[in-house]
Design an enzyme around this catalytic site. Structure first.
Site, short mmCIF file in Angstrom:
data_model
loop_
_atom_site.label_atom_id
_atom_site.label_comp_id
_atom_site.label_asym_id
_atom_site.label_seq_id
_atom_site.Cartn_x
_atom_site.Cartn_y
_atom_site.Cartn_z
N ASP A 1 0.94 -1.24 -0.06
CA ASP A 1 0.02 0.00 -0.02
C ASP A 1 1.03 1.41 0.29
O ASP A 1 2.03 1.10 0.12
CB ASP A 1 -0.80 0.21 1.22
N GLU B 1 0.05 -1.02 5.78
CA GLU B 1 1.12 -0.69 6.62
C GLU B 1 0.86 0.86 6.97
O GLU B 1 0.85 1.20 8.31
CB GLU B 1 2.35 -0.88 5.99
N HIS C 1 6.24 9.78 1.49
CA HIS C 1 5.21 10.47 1.85
C HIS C 1 4.88 11.98 1.58
O HIS C 1 3.87 12.43 1.57
CB HIS C 1 4.97 10.37 3.54
#
Ligand code: BES
Ligand code: MN
Ligand code: MN
Length: 477
Positions: free
Chosen positions: A100, A166, A445
């Site tokens: 993911d 996760e 991120h």
């Protein structure tokens, strides 16, 4: 005696374009675990991995994890588990990764479509999940393929555990690992996780510690619906005002956590530990480069690394329900949900942390004398982890780094969290190693996440070489 890795390395070079293609296909699947609309894509990504592994000759299962707690209309994505090789005379290595990814929208400021792998002239491969964690996960598949095509015997039995939640706190995975530790994972001699990053851009590292993450929400509500601030401003308690006051009492501008008693739970710094920091290859420039600014809190690399690895931190993430669109809307939101998390470190007991957090927020809220309602929730938690880097698992990885990159790796801890690391260690009773592929400038991120071509291709060699050294490393523990 160094294993003969030449034919494997050469095969990796020869297959590099098709390995990049494999990453391109994976990045094109927007497997964002945090969003409902993308849940089908997370499933698609699990299926993609399972098919690829099957085509490589592995025994593969997609194991369901049931419904998502708190969102029962959603199925959790499956854990993709696989076995490649079943030779009782070889060591068995269990590898973990996640398929993911974090959310990503072009509008967030990406220079390119986040779900289309885009390679620039410096070999930077941009795309959501490229470094976190699709590149490393595919790394293991590529290692298998290169061995097969080069006709080199696979040095170990490989067990894979790839999850799809996760980035959302690994929902459901702890129980799964605990129950499979005595079943599918029972032969594992050691565990390897490739899901972190080098400290800088030149020198690889081996990682033996992670911080934990406890994630909370604070809901403040009062009015029956959103209000006009001209009509009700000044005559009703405003949820956002209460929430901001509370959130401002959690952490100060220097990063100090303001929750009484919390720092008392932290293991004291020993002289021996303090001596480890100066020799780590890291500089304030590395920090500023990866930060994209010079807004660092601490003056030295040592204090920066300590703040990242061995002290807790508290970050404020957002406010659900707050007016956040452009423009100037005169609304009073009726209900707002503040989100923050605490990165935990040895020896913080998570229950003790939770109690301090809950008691403090409730007592500070009581001081506001507001008539609004407060609800504090723990959304997820994962414990910190620190391992022994003296194990053969680490010495094999050290040799592999030396072989592929020609340098000794730094031994590092990390500030991020992989919630199941400690679960693997406890459930299997085996050593866990973190062996990163990406670098500090990969922007996991963030917008423009990337993996350098060199890190991917040499990283595949690294993972493969590690398995070869694992096969011949003498027993240490
Ligand atoms: N790959 C990261 C973990 C990581 C980050 C390791 C930085 C080393 C340095 C992982 O995918 C991640 O983002 N984990 C989350 C876990 C959280 C949702 C519990 C994190 O650290 O925020
Ligand atoms: Mn990751
Ligand atoms: Mn991540």
């Amino acid at each position: 005696m160094a294993p003969n890795l030449e034919p494997f390395f050469k095969q990796v070079d020869d297959l590099s374009e098709s390995f990049i293609d494999r990453l391109r296909k994976a990045v094109a699947i927007p497997s964002v675990s945090a969003s409902e609309e993308h849940r089908k894509d997370v499933f698609r990504m699990g299926q993609f991995l399972a098919s690829e592994l099957e085509a490589l000759g592995a025994e593969v299962h997609q194991r369901p994890l049931g419904k998502q707690p708190g969102k029962e209309h959603l199925d959790l994505p499956p854990v993709v588990i696989a076995r490649y090789g079943n030779d009782p005379n070889k060591r068995t290595i269990l590898v973990y990764g996640h398929y993911d990814v974090q959310p990503a929208l072009k509008e967030d400021g990406w220079a390119t479509d986040p779900f289309q792998l885009t390679i620039d002239d410096k070999g930077r491969m941009f795309g959501r999940g490229s470094t976190d964690d699709k590149g490393p996960v595919l790394g293991w598949l590529n290692v298998i393929e290169a061995h097969k095509k080069a006709g080199v015997e696979f040095p170990v039995n490989l067990l894979c555990c790839f999850e799809g939640m996760e980035e959302y706190g690994s929902e459901g995975l702890d129980d799964f690992i605990e129950s499979e530790a005595k079943n599918f994972f029972k032969d594992a001699d050691a565990v390897c996780i490739s899901d972190n990053y080098w400290l800088g851009t030149e020198k690889p590292c081996l990682t033996y510690g992670l911080r934990g993450c406890s994630y909370y929400s604070i809901t403040v509500s009062g009015p029956g619906q959103d209000l006009h601030s001209g009509v009700f401003g000044g005559s009703a308690h405003e949820p956002m005002t209460d929430l901001i006051t509370i959130m401002s009492k959690l952490v100060d501008e220097q990063g100090n956590i303001k929750i009484p008693g919390l720092m008392d739970l932290v293991a004291p710094l020993t002289e021996e530990e303090e001596k480890l920091y100066p020799s780590i290859s890291y500089s304030m420039k590395d920090l500023h480069d990866s930060l994209g600014s010079e807004t660092s809190i601490h003056p030295t690399k040592e204090r920066t690394l300590m703040a990242r690895w061995r002290y807790p931190s508290l970050s404020l993430h957002g406010i659900e329900g707050a007016f956040s669109a452009p423009g100037a809307k005169t609304v009073i939101p009726a209900k707002v949900i503040g989100k923050f998390s605490i990165r935990t470190v040895p020896n913080m007991e998570l229950d003790a942390v939770n109690k301090l957090v809950f008691d403090y927020i409730h007592s500070e809220f009581a001081k506001l004398k507001t008539k609004n309602k407060l609800e504090v929730k723990l959304l997820h938690e994962g414990k910190w982890w620190v391992a022994s880097p003296k194990h053969w698992n680490f010495s094999a990885a050290r040799k592999a780094v030396k072989q592929v990159f020609g340098v000794e790796p730094d031994m590092t801890r990390e500030g991020g969290s992989i919630p199941v690391t400690l679960t693997f260690e406890k459930a299997t009773g085996k050593n866990v190693l973190l062996l990163p592929m990406g670098s500090s400038t990969d922007a996991a991120h963030s917008i423009n996440e990337k993996l350098d071509r060199r890190n991917y291709i040499e990283g595949i060699k690294l993972l493969g070489a590690y398995l070869h050294y694992v096969a011949e490393e003498p027993q240490t523990e």
